[in-house]
Design a protein around this motif. Structure first.
Motif, PDB file in Angstrom:
ATOM      1  N   GLY A  47       0.786  -1.228   0.000  1.00 48.21           N
ATOM      2  CA  GLY A  47       0.000   0.000   0.000  1.00 48.21           C
ATOM      3  C   GLY A  47       0.816   1.276   0.000  1.00 48.21           C
ATOM      4  O   GLY A  47       0.624   2.158  -0.852  1.00 48.21           O
ATOM      5  N   ALA A  48       1.756   1.389   0.949  1.00 43.79           N
ATOM      6  CA  ALA A  48       2.485   2.657   1.123  1.00 43.79           C
ATOM      7  C   ALA A  48       3.241   3.113  -0.127  1.00 43.79           C
ATOM      8  O   ALA A  48       3.209   4.299  -0.473  1.00 43.79           O
ATOM      9  CB  ALA A  48       3.423   2.538   2.322  1.00 43.79           C
ATOM     10  N   PRO A  49       3.923   2.215  -0.849  1.00 48.05           N
ATOM     11  CA  PRO A  49       4.673   2.697  -2.032  1.00 48.05           C
ATOM     12  C   PRO A  49       3.809   2.903  -3.279  1.00 48.05           C
ATOM     13  O   PRO A  49       4.299   3.450  -4.278  1.00 48.05           O
ATOM     14  CB  PRO A  49       5.694   1.569  -2.284  1.00 48.05           C
ATOM     15  CG  PRO A  49       5.578   0.629  -1.142  1.00 48.05           C
ATOM     16  CD  PRO A  49       4.217   0.804  -0.582  1.00 48.05           C
ATOM     17  N   LEU A  50       2.561   2.457  -3.263  1.00 45.46           N
ATOM     18  CA  LEU A  50       1.771   2.379  -4.487  1.00 45.46           C
ATOM     19  C   LEU A  50       1.671   3.730  -5.200  1.00 45.46           C
ATOM     20  O   LEU A  50       1.942   3.846  -6.397  1.00 45.46           O
ATOM     21  CB  LEU A  50       0.372   1.840  -4.172  1.00 45.46           C
ATOM     22  CG  LEU A  50      -0.483   1.501  -5.394  1.00 45.46           C
ATOM     23  CD1 LEU A  50       0.049   0.260  -6.087  1.00 45.46           C
ATOM     24  CD2 LEU A  50      -1.938   1.273  -4.978  1.00 45.46           C
ATOM     25  N   ILE A  51       1.284   4.762  -4.464  1.00 46.18           N
ATOM     26  CA  ILE A  51       1.174   6.100  -5.058  1.00 46.18           C
ATOM     27  C   ILE A  51       2.382   6.958  -4.708  1.00 46.18           C
ATOM     28  O   ILE A  51       2.801   7.809  -5.504  1.00 46.18           O
ATOM     29  CB  ILE A  51      -0.132   6.772  -4.606  1.00 46.18           C
ATOM     30  CG1 ILE A  51      -1.335   5.988  -5.146  1.00 46.18           C
ATOM     31  CG2 ILE A  51      -0.205   8.221  -5.071  1.00 46.18           C
ATOM     32  CD1 ILE A  51      -2.677   6.559  -4.742  1.00 46.18           C
ATOM     33  N   ALA A  52       2.962   6.702  -3.514  1.00 42.06           N
ATOM     34  CA  ALA A  52       4.099   7.522  -3.098  1.00 42.06           C
ATOM     35  C   ALA A  52       5.242   7.447  -4.105  1.00 42.06           C
ATOM     36  O   ALA A  52       5.875   8.466  -4.427  1.00 42.06           O
ATOM     37  CB  ALA A  52       4.582   7.078  -1.721  1.00 42.06           C
TER      38      ALA A  52
END
Length: 348
Positions: free
Chosen positions: A91-96
């Motif tokens: 989740g955390a890297p998906l858009i970041a």
């Protein structure tokens, strides 16, 4: 867009598939024997007064295999770590990372709208996360079923003395809750990454939030899903297992609680009027000149009671669905937050 999303998440999906396969094989090779031990011990059909012997037989069979206790606790750890790992690494890297690399500029200048982009980017990984966690939970719950049922049967203190499936430690690692937790963890990671715009920092914050949730939900929130029940039993301790503790605050007396399968939320000593009891402490319980039997007799003369507050075993699935739906609603709320943020996001 769908094919591009699959290419970006396929390494995580294949890694999850490998883990799932390894876990399934390990549990399948040992689970059938565990179920046979439970049946052979007679635990499933024993009467309340006869379950002590069956529990002892089952415990002896379980402890004869060194791998079973390890798999039991490893399964619990796996079901708590999986949602956290999904939130951090999926989740955390998906858009970041897209924000850090600036690839959103290219995507949004094509024919793909922001809403469709977000739907696909969240939908496929979220589905994979929930499906993976649900399958892991199914395997772990099936394997640990005999142990969980033994913990919910009378006489469990004569066997392995394991918690039943309603206990806080096991509840979040069984049945439907882990899948809901995984959905929440994934979308939480996406939302944190979108707000922070830094993948590594977002991973750390996501882990911290999910760890706090895993502690606070069972400790503070879960017991309020429904009003607990309570029962008071006389504290007649002579000749029975019990604990008498005397300190500066007074005296506490307790006995084992026999509510198979229930979640015990509190146990308190009360006087004959139902008020919390702390003293006065009988002299026979404070002076070394008196034998323990004198202290027990003095406690019996106080006519104390034990007030037990609990959630009955029959509410287990109600609590499972309440918590699962709660996690899914939180995930939906975070998704809407992400959509609103994406629509207002400036790339310049």
């Amino acid at each position: 867009m769908t094919w591009l999303t699959w290419r970006q998440i396929r390494s995580q999906v294949w890694a999850a598939a490998v883990v799932l396969a390894v876990v399934a094989v390990a549990l399948a090779l040992t689970g059938a024997r565990l179920s046979d031990l439970y049946t052979a011990s007679g635990l499933g059909t024993c009467a309340a007064d006869d379950c002590g012997r069956a529990q002892a037989l089952f415990a002896a069979g379980v402890q004869a295999g060194d791998l079973r206790p390890f798999l039991y606790f490893a399964g619990i750890a796996l079901m708590y770590l999986t949602p956290a790992a999904i939130g951090m690494f999926w989740g955390a890297p998906l858009i970041a990372r897209e924000l850090e690399a600036g690839t959103l500029r290219l995507a949004w200048t094509q024919t793909v709208t922001r809403s469709r982009w977000l739907l696909v980017r969240l939908g496929l990984p979220a589905l994979a996360a929930v499906l993976t966690t649900a399958l892991l939970s199914l395997a772990v719950t099936w394997w640990a079923g005999p142990l969980d049922r033994a913990g919910g049967r009378p006489g469990h203190d004569q066997g392995l003395d394991l918690p039943n499936r309603f206990a806080p430690l096991l509840f979040g690692a069984r049945d439907a809750v882990p899948a809901g937790h995984a959905a929440f963890g994934f979308v939480l990671g996406v939302a944190v990454g979108l707000l922070m715009r830094r993948a590594v920092a977002a991973m750390a914050v996501t882990l911290a939030i999910l760890a706090a949730v895993q502690v606070l939900v069972p400790a503070v929130v879960r017991e309020h899903y429904r009003e607990p029940l309570s029962t008071t039993t006389p504290l007649t301790v002579s000749g029975r297992p019990h604990l008498v503790r005397v300190d500066d605050r007074g005296m506490e007396v307790s006995m084992p609680v026999d509510l198979p399968g229930a979640w015990i939320t509190s146990v308190r000593t009360v006087d004959s009027a139902g008020r919390p009891y702390a003293g006065p402490v009988p002299e026979a319980c404070t002076s070394p000149a008196f034998p323990p039997a004198e202290c027990d007799a003095a406690v019996d003369r106080l006519r104390l009671g034990q007030l037990v507050t609990y959630q009955p075993a029959g509410r287990y699935w109600t609590f499972q669905w309440v918590e699962t739906v709660g996690y899914l609603l939180l995930a939906l709320g975070l998704t809407m937050l992400c959509a609103a943020r994406i629509r207002r996001l400036r790339l310049s």
